[in-house]
Design a protein around this motif. Structure first.
Motif, PDB file in Angstrom:
ATOM      1  N   SER A 133       0.817  -1.207   0.000  1.00 11.89           N
ATOM      2  CA  SER A 133       0.000   0.000   0.000  1.00 11.89           C
ATOM      3  C   SER A 133       0.855   1.263   0.000  1.00 11.89           C
ATOM      4  N   LEU A 134       0.467   2.217  -0.837  1.00 19.50           N
ATOM      5  CA  LEU A 134       1.120   3.528  -0.853  1.00 19.50           C
ATOM      6  C   LEU A 134       0.478   4.479   0.152  1.00 19.50           C
ATOM      7  N   ALA A 135      -0.471   3.956   0.948  1.00 23.14           N
ATOM      8  CA  ALA A 135      -1.083   4.776   1.992  1.00 23.14           C
ATOM      9  C   ALA A 135      -0.170   4.895   3.203  1.00 23.14           C
ATOM     10  N   ALA A 136       0.857   4.063   3.266  1.00 21.68           N
ATOM     11  CA  ALA A 136       1.805   4.092   4.378  1.00 21.68           C
ATOM     12  C   ALA A 136       3.228   4.155   3.819  1.00 21.68           C
ATOM     13  N   GLU A 137       4.173   4.465   4.697  1.00 24.86           N
ATOM     14  CA  GLU A 137       5.571   4.539   4.268  1.00 24.86           C
ATOM     15  C   GLU A 137       6.052   3.170   3.812  1.00 24.86           C
ATOM     16  N   ALA A 164      -2.462   3.895  -5.692  1.00 24.12           N
ATOM     17  CA  ALA A 164      -1.599   4.880  -6.343  1.00 24.12           C
ATOM     18  C   ALA A 164      -2.275   6.238  -6.459  1.00 24.12           C
ATOM     19  N   ASP A 165      -3.600   6.276  -6.374  1.00 30.81           N
ATOM     20  CA  ASP A 165      -4.318   7.557  -6.453  1.00 30.81           C
ATOM     21  C   ASP A 165      -4.022   8.446  -5.255  1.00 30.81           C
ATOM     22  N   LEU A 166      -3.470   7.867  -4.166  1.00 31.69           N
ATOM     23  CA  LEU A 166      -3.104   8.666  -2.996  1.00 31.69           C
ATOM     24  C   LEU A 166      -1.791   9.413  -3.198  1.00 31.69           C
ATOM     25  N   VAL A 167      -1.113   9.146  -4.319  1.00 29.10           N
ATOM     26  CA  VAL A 167       0.124   9.874  -4.661  1.00 29.10           C
ATOM     27  C   VAL A 167      -0.134  10.552  -6.007  1.00 29.10           C
ATOM     28  N   PRO A 168      -0.813  11.686  -5.994  1.00 25.28           N
ATOM     29  CA  PRO A 168      -1.219  12.337  -7.254  1.00 25.28           C
ATOM     30  C   PRO A 168      -0.073  12.902  -8.071  1.00 25.28           C
ATOM     31  N   PRO A 170       2.926  12.658 -10.258  1.00 24.48           N
ATOM     32  CA  PRO A 170       3.540  11.608 -11.071  1.00 24.48           C
ATOM     33  C   PRO A 170       5.032  11.434 -10.785  1.00 24.48           C
ATOM     34  N   VAL A 171       5.710  12.546 -10.518  1.00 30.15           N
ATOM     35  CA  VAL A 171       7.149  12.470 -10.237  1.00 30.15           C
ATOM     36  C   VAL A 171       7.379  11.745  -8.913  1.00 30.15           C
ATOM     37  N   GLY A 172       6.608  12.134  -7.900  1.00 32.25           N
ATOM     38  CA  GLY A 172       6.734  11.465  -6.601  1.00 32.25           C
ATOM     39  C   GLY A 172       6.433   9.981  -6.706  1.00 32.25           C
ATOM     40  N   LEU A 173       5.415   9.620  -7.498  1.00 29.84           N
ATOM     41  CA  LEU A 173       5.067   8.211  -7.683  1.00 29.84           C
ATOM     42  C   LEU A 173       6.194   7.466  -8.382  1.00 29.84           C
ATOM     43  N   SER A 174       6.812   8.099  -9.371  1.00 29.63           N
ATOM     44  CA  SER A 174       7.908   7.449 -10.101  1.00 29.63           C
ATOM     45  C   SER A 174       9.100   7.180  -9.186  1.00 29.63           C
ATOM     46  N   TYR A 175       9.341   8.082  -8.243  1.00 30.81           N
ATOM     47  CA  TYR A 175      10.447   7.872  -7.284  1.00 30.81           C
ATOM     48  C   TYR A 175      10.155   6.672  -6.379  1.00 30.81           C
ATOM     49  N   LEU A 176       8.895   6.538  -5.961  1.00 27.83           N
ATOM     50  CA  LEU A 176       8.523   5.404  -5.113  1.00 27.83           C
ATOM     51  C   LEU A 176       8.690   4.090  -5.883  1.00 27.83           C
ATOM     52  N   VAL A 177       8.292   4.095  -7.139  1.00 31.37           N
ATOM     53  CA  VAL A 177       8.454   2.902  -7.973  1.00 31.37           C
ATOM     54  C   VAL A 177       9.936   2.561  -8.113  1.00 31.37           C
ATOM     55  N   GLN A 178      10.770   3.569  -8.317  1.00 27.56           N
ATOM     56  CA  GLN A 178      12.215   3.348  -8.451  1.00 27.56           C
ATOM     57  C   GLN A 178      12.807   2.770  -7.170  1.00 27.56           C
ATOM     58  N   ASP A 179      12.347   3.271  -6.032  1.00 30.25           N
ATOM     59  CA  ASP A 179      12.842   2.749  -4.747  1.00 30.25           C
ATOM     60  C   ASP A 179      12.551   1.260  -4.631  1.00 30.25           C
ATOM     61  N   VAL A 180      11.352   0.865  -5.011  1.00 35.49           N
ATOM     62  CA  VAL A 180      10.979  -0.546  -4.919  1.00 35.49           C
ATOM     63  C   VAL A 180      11.742  -1.363  -5.958  1.00 35.49           C
ATOM     64  N   GLU A 181      11.935  -0.814  -7.144  1.00 37.64           N
ATOM     65  CA  GLU A 181      12.686  -1.527  -8.180  1.00 37.64           C
ATOM     66  C   GLU A 181      14.116  -1.805  -7.730  1.00 37.64           C
ATOM     67  N   THR A 182      14.694  -0.885  -6.957  1.00 41.24           N
ATOM     68  CA  THR A 182      16.038  -1.092  -6.422  1.00 41.24           C
ATOM     69  C   THR A 182      16.067  -2.261  -5.442  1.00 41.24           C
ATOM     70  N   LEU A 190       4.582  -2.530 -10.480  1.00 36.10           N
ATOM     71  CA  LEU A 190       3.449  -1.901 -11.128  1.00 36.10           C
ATOM     72  C   LEU A 190       2.650  -1.089 -10.120  1.00 36.10           C
ATOM     73  N   SER A 191       2.385   0.183 -10.441  1.00 38.89           N
ATOM     74  CA  SER A 191       1.524   0.999  -9.576  1.00 38.89           C
ATOM     75  C   SER A 191       0.088   0.879 -10.077  1.00 38.89           C
ATOM     76  N   VAL A 192      -0.835   0.647  -9.140  1.00 38.13           N
ATOM     77  CA  VAL A 192      -2.235   0.380  -9.492  1.00 38.13           C
ATOM     78  C   VAL A 192      -3.161   1.166  -8.584  1.00 38.13           C
ATOM     79  N   SER A 193      -4.247   1.632  -9.141  1.00 35.76           N
ATOM     80  CA  SER A 193      -5.308   2.255  -8.345  1.00 35.76           C
ATOM     81  C   SER A 193      -6.621   1.576  -8.693  1.00 35.76           C
ATOM     82  N   SER A 194      -7.191   0.881  -7.719  1.00 38.63           N
ATOM     83  CA  SER A 194      -8.497   0.256  -7.941  1.00 38.63           C
ATOM     84  C   SER A 194      -9.584   1.312  -8.040  1.00 38.63           C
ATOM     85  N   ALA A 195      -9.335   2.487  -7.426  1.00 34.24           N
ATOM     86  CA  ALA A 195     -10.328   3.561  -7.437  1.00 34.24           C
ATOM     87  C   ALA A 195     -10.460   4.189  -8.823  1.00 34.24           C
ATOM     88  N   THR A 196      -9.326   4.423  -9.484  1.00 30.39           N
ATOM     89  CA  THR A 196      -9.355   5.065 -10.800  1.00 30.39           C
ATOM     90  C   THR A 196      -9.218   4.069 -11.947  1.00 30.39           C
TER      91      THR A 196
END
Length: 374
Positions: A133-137, A164-168, A170-182, A190-196
């Motif tokens: 979840s991206l709702a928490a650190e 992913a909709d909680l991180v509107p 796009p740059v901030g979301l891309s950094y989070l994805v990169q952190d996980v990819e590392t 893959l970042s996903v939003s069931s809401a959108t």
């Protein structure tokens, strides 16, 4: 009835069975493995749920409820579990599972008990979807732990960053994805939003082939994600605490569901504890860059602590390897070694010998310092 007629009837029945169970993953290889049970008059079916010695099985003739008493050995790793292909009696009250087919893959964790037993969570899985979840650190160490278990199972891991909709941004979301990819080399993130709906179609395409197991902590959005893939509110969703992004367990059992677009999904309860269970190769896969660097160290048994010519420490020094990664690697290696040692007398003796050697070296170094010879 002639032998040829019987053979044709058996072949016809097997073909019908294969067709009826195809949405649940039945294929020619499973059919070949099942032949000896078909000769005994047993029916094939896939276990969709297990609960207190009983299991729900989908067969070519429809769903059945069966008792697992005949295949419940003392070894908890060999009990019937969700995802198994079972050989079940064609009739009976009660009805019994007589055997299950050899598993192609198995997702296993260490139990939270002090007995150090393995617990099998799902069988015959092709994709291990780790929901975060991206709702928490982000807890990269926990992600690495899940990945080690996933690689060890034989399934292909995939990290899905939910909500992913909680991180509107796009740059901030891309950094989070990169952190996980590392933290997940060689793994798709893959970042996903069931809401959108963002990312859901990509995920649906990935899981349309084979069986996927959905893993993660409570509040990771697994049930919401499962509903998005199923196209219906099949799984109940609980409210999430704002303070830490965690929630109550929505799923209390492991359930296997056929997806409308193809593929099979096994949803699991939120996992509070994710203990390793003999996952050395899985840990090595997660930390592939450290394993590769280890091959360049001067000493083949380098512990990457203070040894001269250590390529891992050199990578830390020049910044090409994050110290957090090395600490996480050490932690999981130590934990896995302890678990294996509890069931492996030879390894247990090796650990004790290494401890005695290191203790002797420590005492010698201390004595040398006290005497002023060092």
């Amino acid at each position: 009835m002639s032998s040829s007629s019987a053979s044709q009837q058996s072949s016809s029945h097997q073909s019908a069975t294969s067709h009826a169970l195809a949405p649940y993953g039945w294929d020619d290889a499973w059919a070949a493995d099942f032949e000896r049970y078909a000769d005994q008059g047993l029916l094939p079916g896939r276990v969709v749920r297990v609960d207190r010695g009983q299991c729900d099985i989908v067969t070519a003739d429809g769903p059945v409820r069966a008792d697992t008493a005949f295949v419940t050995p003392h070894d908890p790793m060999r009990v019937v579990c969700t995802g198994d292909w079972a050989a079940v009696e064609p009739a009976g009250d009660p009805r019994f599972v007589r055997a299950y087919l050899p598993r192609r893959t198995a997702f296993v964790r260490n139990t939270s008990s002090n007995r150090s037993e393995g617990q099998i969570l799902a069988a015959n899985v092709d994709h291990a979807i780790i929901a975060v979840s991206l709702a928490a650190e982000l807890d990269l160490g926990r992600i690495e732990r899940f990945l080690a278990l996933a690689w060890e199972s034989g399934a292909l891991p995939l990290v899905v960053l939910t909500k992913a909709d909680l991180v509107p941004d796009p740059v901030g979301l891309s950094y989070l994805v990169q952190d996980v990819e590392t933290a997940a080399p060689g793994v798709q993130v893959l970042s996903v939003s069931s809401a959108t709906g963002d990312g859901v179609e990509v995920l649906r395409a990935i899981v349309s082939g084979g069986t996927s197991v959905l893993l993660g902590q409570s509040g990771a959005g697994k049930s919401t994600l499962a509903n998005a893939l199923l196209g219906a509110d099949v799984m109940e969703v609980q409210a999430i605490r704002d303070v830490d992004g965690k929630g109550r367990h929505t799923t209390t059992t492991r359930n296997l569901l056929a997806l409308p677009g193809g593929g099979v999904l096994i949803d699991t309860p939120g996992l509070r504890g994710v203990g390793l269970w003999d996952a050395e190769s899985g840990v090595g896969q997660v930390f592939a860059e450290i394993e590769e660097l280890s091959g360049r160290c001067r000493f083949h048994d380098c512990a990457h602590e203070a040894e001269p010519g250590c390529a891992v420490l050199a990578a830390i020094e020049d910044g090409s390897l994050a110290e957090r990664r090395l600490e996480s690697y050490r932690k999981l290696i130590r934990e896995n070694r302890r678990i294996v040692a509890k069931t492996d007398a030879r390894l247990r003796n090796e650990i004790r010998r290494d401890w005695r050697i290191k203790s002797a070296e420590g005492r010698a170094n201390y004595a040398a310092k006290r005497s002023g010879t060092r």
